[in-house]
Scaffold this motif. Structure first.
Motif, PDB file in Angstrom:
ATOM      1  N   GLY A   1     -14.071  -7.711  36.221  1.00 31.62           N
ATOM      2  CA  GLY A   1     -14.469  -6.453  36.098  1.00 31.62           C
ATOM      3  C   GLY A   1     -15.222  -5.716  34.913  1.00 31.62           C
ATOM      4  N   ARG A   2     -15.007  -4.517  34.555  1.00 35.49           N
ATOM      5  CA  ARG A   2     -15.786  -3.773  33.513  1.00 35.49           C
ATOM      6  C   ARG A   2     -15.233  -4.438  32.084  1.00 35.49           C
ATOM      7  NH1 ARG A   2     -18.484   1.275  33.196  1.00 35.49           N
ATOM      8  NH2 ARG A   2     -18.755   1.734  31.265  1.00 35.49           N
ATOM      9  N   LYS A   3     -16.191  -4.670  31.375  1.00 33.33           N
ATOM     10  CA  LYS A   3     -16.034  -5.211  30.165  1.00 33.33           C
ATOM     11  C   LYS A   3     -15.964  -4.339  28.934  1.00 33.33           C
ATOM     12  CE  LYS A   3     -16.347  -9.363  32.111  1.00 33.33           C
ATOM     13  NZ  LYS A   3     -15.120  -9.595  32.347  1.00 33.33           N
ATOM     14  N   SER A   4     -15.996  -2.966  29.209  1.00 33.20           N
ATOM     15  CA  SER A   4     -15.762  -1.798  28.113  1.00 33.20           C
ATOM     16  C   SER A   4     -15.101  -0.817  28.546  1.00 33.20           C
ATOM     17  CB  SER A   4     -17.182  -1.622  27.677  1.00 33.20           C
ATOM     18  OG  SER A   4     -18.060  -1.116  28.852  1.00 33.20           O
ATOM     19  N   ILE A   5     -14.643   0.093  28.035  1.00 32.46           N
ATOM     20  CA  ILE A   5     -14.029   1.396  28.171  1.00 32.46           C
ATOM     21  C   ILE A   5     -14.980   2.287  28.098  1.00 32.46           C
ATOM     22  CG2 ILE A   5     -12.267   2.874  27.734  1.00 32.46           C
ATOM     23  CD1 ILE A   5     -10.446   0.762  26.540  1.00 32.46           C
ATOM     24  N   PRO A   6     -15.454   3.352  29.006  1.00 36.60           N
ATOM     25  CA  PRO A   6     -16.421   4.342  28.889  1.00 36.60           C
ATOM     26  C   PRO A   6     -16.090   5.418  27.780  1.00 36.60           C
ATOM     27  CG  PRO A   6     -15.874   3.952  31.248  1.00 36.60           C
ATOM     28  CD  PRO A   6     -14.961   3.336  30.502  1.00 36.60           C
ATOM     29  N   TYR A   7     -17.056   5.733  27.070  1.00 40.01           N
ATOM     30  CA  TYR A   7     -16.751   6.870  26.113  1.00 40.01           C
ATOM     31  C   TYR A   7     -16.183   8.110  26.746  1.00 40.01           C
ATOM     32  CZ  TYR A   7     -18.105  10.968  23.196  1.00 40.01           C
ATOM     33  OH  TYR A   7     -17.829  12.150  22.529  1.00 40.01           O
ATOM     34  N   GLU A   8     -16.468   8.506  28.097  1.00 44.07           N
ATOM     35  CA  GLU A   8     -16.013   9.736  28.728  1.00 44.07           C
ATOM     36  C   GLU A   8     -14.484   9.405  29.087  1.00 44.07           C
ATOM     37  OE1 GLU A   8     -18.944   7.829  29.956  1.00 44.07           O
ATOM     38  OE2 GLU A   8     -20.201   9.240  29.284  1.00 44.07           O
ATOM     39  N   ASP A   9     -13.990   8.263  29.196  1.00 47.80           N
ATOM     40  CA  ASP A   9     -12.541   8.012  29.252  1.00 47.80           C
ATOM     41  C   ASP A   9     -11.650   8.377  28.024  1.00 47.80           C
ATOM     42  OD1 ASP A   9     -13.391   7.015  31.901  1.00 47.80           O
ATOM     43  OD2 ASP A   9     -12.437   5.044  31.641  1.00 47.80           O
ATOM     44  N   PHE A  10     -12.493   8.000  26.837  1.00 44.51           N
ATOM     45  CA  PHE A  10     -11.724   8.387  25.616  1.00 44.51           C
ATOM     46  C   PHE A  10     -11.553   9.950  25.611  1.00 44.51           C
ATOM     47  CE2 PHE A  10     -12.973   4.082  24.540  1.00 44.51           C
ATOM     48  CZ  PHE A  10     -12.044   3.511  23.482  1.00 44.51           C
ATOM     49  N   VAL A  11     -12.961  10.778  25.863  1.00 39.46           N
ATOM     50  CA  VAL A  11     -12.831  12.042  25.671  1.00 39.46           C
ATOM     51  C   VAL A  11     -11.824  12.688  26.713  1.00 39.46           C
ATOM     52  CG1 VAL A  11     -14.301  14.159  26.211  1.00 39.46           C
ATOM     53  CG2 VAL A  11     -15.338  12.026  25.256  1.00 39.46           C
ATOM     54  N   MET A  12     -11.621  11.924  27.927  1.00 38.96           N
ATOM     55  CA  MET A  12     -10.702  12.668  29.011  1.00 38.96           C
ATOM     56  C   MET A  12      -9.405  12.465  28.814  1.00 38.96           C
ATOM     57  SD  MET A  12     -12.948  14.735  30.615  1.00 38.96           S
ATOM     58  CE  MET A  12     -11.869  15.238  31.919  1.00 38.96           C
TER      59      MET A  12
ATOM     60  N   ILE B   1     -21.940   1.926  19.348  1.00 41.18           N
ATOM     61  CA  ILE B   1     -22.342   2.096  20.831  1.00 41.18           C
ATOM     62  C   ILE B   1     -21.963   3.478  21.307  1.00 41.18           C
ATOM     63  CG2 ILE B   1     -22.207   1.457  23.101  1.00 41.18           C
ATOM     64  CD1 ILE B   1     -21.816  -1.538  22.203  1.00 41.18           C
ATOM     65  N   THR B   2     -22.728   4.202  21.631  1.00 41.14           N
ATOM     66  CA  THR B   2     -22.513   5.556  21.990  1.00 41.14           C
ATOM     67  C   THR B   2     -21.696   5.780  23.343  1.00 41.14           C
ATOM     68  OG1 THR B   2     -24.670   5.965  22.833  1.00 41.14           O
ATOM     69  CG2 THR B   2     -24.242   6.691  20.425  1.00 41.14           C
ATOM     70  N   THR B   3     -21.929   4.846  24.303  1.00 39.07           N
ATOM     71  CA  THR B   3     -21.512   5.220  25.687  1.00 39.07           C
ATOM     72  C   THR B   3     -20.152   4.398  26.023  1.00 39.07           C
ATOM     73  OG1 THR B   3     -22.863   3.161  26.366  1.00 39.07           O
ATOM     74  CG2 THR B   3     -23.800   5.432  26.566  1.00 39.07           C
ATOM     75  N   SER B   4     -19.823   3.565  25.438  1.00 34.45           N
ATOM     76  CA  SER B   4     -18.560   2.794  25.568  1.00 34.45           C
ATOM     77  C   SER B   4     -18.020   1.913  24.372  1.00 34.45           C
ATOM     78  CB  SER B   4     -18.794   1.818  26.752  1.00 34.45           C
ATOM     79  OG  SER B   4     -19.700   0.798  26.481  1.00 34.45           O
ATOM     80  N   PHE B   5     -16.685   1.700  24.593  1.00 35.26           N
ATOM     81  CA  PHE B   5     -16.124   0.645  23.517  1.00 35.26           C
ATOM     82  C   PHE B   5     -15.877  -0.957  24.329  1.00 35.26           C
ATOM     83  CE2 PHE B   5     -12.119  -1.329  22.201  1.00 35.26           C
ATOM     84  CZ  PHE B   5     -12.563  -1.485  20.723  1.00 35.26           C
ATOM     85  N   PRO B   6     -16.856  -1.661  23.645  1.00 33.13           N
ATOM     86  CA  PRO B   6     -16.845  -3.132  24.177  1.00 33.13           C
ATOM     87  C   PRO B   6     -15.441  -3.967  23.890  1.00 33.13           C
ATOM     88  CG  PRO B   6     -18.686  -2.728  23.033  1.00 33.13           C
ATOM     89  CD  PRO B   6     -17.702  -1.764  22.474  1.00 33.13           C
ATOM     90  N   LEU B   7     -14.680  -4.194  25.119  1.00 33.87           N
ATOM     91  CA  LEU B   7     -13.462  -4.792  24.929  1.00 33.87           C
ATOM     92  C   LEU B   7     -13.583  -5.915  23.958  1.00 33.87           C
ATOM     93  CD1 LEU B   7     -11.990  -3.795  28.165  1.00 33.87           C
ATOM     94  CD2 LEU B   7     -11.176  -3.151  26.071  1.00 33.87           C
ATOM     95  N   LYS B   8     -14.909  -6.677  24.004  1.00 40.85           N
ATOM     96  CA  LYS B   8     -14.883  -7.936  23.258  1.00 40.85           C
ATOM     97  C   LYS B   8     -14.557  -7.835  21.722  1.00 40.85           C
ATOM     98  CE  LYS B   8     -19.639  -7.455  22.030  1.00 40.85           C
ATOM     99  NZ  LYS B   8     -21.345  -8.068  22.266  1.00 40.85           N
ATOM    100  N   ASN B   9     -14.549  -6.507  21.207  1.00 42.95           N
ATOM    101  CA  ASN B   9     -14.190  -6.169  20.004  1.00 42.95           C
ATOM    102  C   ASN B   9     -12.701  -6.375  19.780  1.00 42.95           C
ATOM    103  OD1 ASN B   9     -16.800  -5.275  19.652  1.00 42.95           O
ATOM    104  ND2 ASN B   9     -16.490  -3.297  19.042  1.00 42.95           N
ATOM    105  N   VAL B  10     -12.059  -6.358  20.811  1.00 45.11           N
ATOM    106  CA  VAL B  10     -10.342  -6.751  20.699  1.00 45.11           C
ATOM    107  C   VAL B  10     -10.249  -8.042  20.744  1.00 45.11           C
ATOM    108  CG1 VAL B  10      -8.157  -6.144  21.527  1.00 45.11           C
ATOM    109  CG2 VAL B  10     -10.144  -4.398  21.507  1.00 45.11           C
ATOM    110  N   HIS B  11      -9.462  -8.837  19.750  1.00 41.97           N
ATOM    111  CA  HIS B  11      -9.511 -10.279  20.008  1.00 41.97           C
ATOM    112  C   HIS B  11      -8.067 -10.286  20.697  1.00 41.97           C
ATOM    113  CE1 HIS B  11     -12.463 -11.121  17.115  1.00 41.97           C
ATOM    114  NE2 HIS B  11     -11.805 -10.095  16.525  1.00 41.97           N
TER     115      HIS B  11
END
Length: 171
Positions: A141-152, A82-92
């Motif tokens: 709340g939000r179920k992912s971390i936005p890509y922009e947060d990683f960049v910033m 996914i290019t826009t975010s990291f889904p937190l469901k990927n973390v067990h």
């Protein structure tokens, strides 16, 4: 266009893990750090004349543990297409809990997150940032971390000083 291969769920992250494993070998060889991958647990069902059959059991740990400058390090490697975010469901949940427990005891805990469709951009996501996102994830709340947060807010991990993927540069 048809895909020539099918990457199973179990093999996702194998490319990133290979880079991490090469870097860990470099770290050990140069005396920089000693980090080891924890093998995937397998329950052996039978062993007939040296032919072993079994199945992967539910993991209870994260992928990597080690030490640098006398400080424990614990982390997991994650990839997303996914290019826009990291889904937190990927973390067990067990992975989050291990990272949290070790972080609370003074270890450096984090995720290495690679965005495969962004030319494998890889970021070091500190536990504190993961924990904040996780609180929202388990609520409404939000179920992912936005890509922009990683960049910033996260360190972009690159090849540096002869290391394949110098993820401990800022640790």
């Amino acid at each position: 266009m048809r895909k020539l291969y099918n990457q199973s769920h179990a093999n996702r992250g194998a490319g990133l893990e290979k880079l991490i494993d090469m870097t860990n070998t470099q770290y050990r060889n140069k005396g920089f750090a000693d980090i080891r991958k924890i093998p995937t647990p397998v329950k052996i069902i039978s062993n007939v004349k040296g032919k072993i059959s079994g199945h992967v059991t539910k993991g209870e740990l994260v992928d990597y543990f080690g030490v640098k400058d006398g400080r424990a390090i614990v982390f997991d490697a994650k990839e997303t297409n996914i290019t826009t975010s990291f889904p937190l469901k990927n973390v067990h949940e067990h992975q989050f809990n291990i990272l949290k427990s070790w972080h609370q005891k003074g270890a450096k805990a984090f995720l290495l997150v690679s965005f495969t469709k962004r030319q494998y951009e890889t970021y070091l996501l500190p536990f504190e940032m993961l924990e904040q996102a996780w609180k929202n994830y388990i609520g409404d709340g939000r179920k992912s971390i936005p890509y922009e947060d990683f960049v910033m807010q996260c360190d972009l991990v690159k090849s540096d000083k002869g290391y394949v993927l110098h993820f401990l540069k800022s640790v």
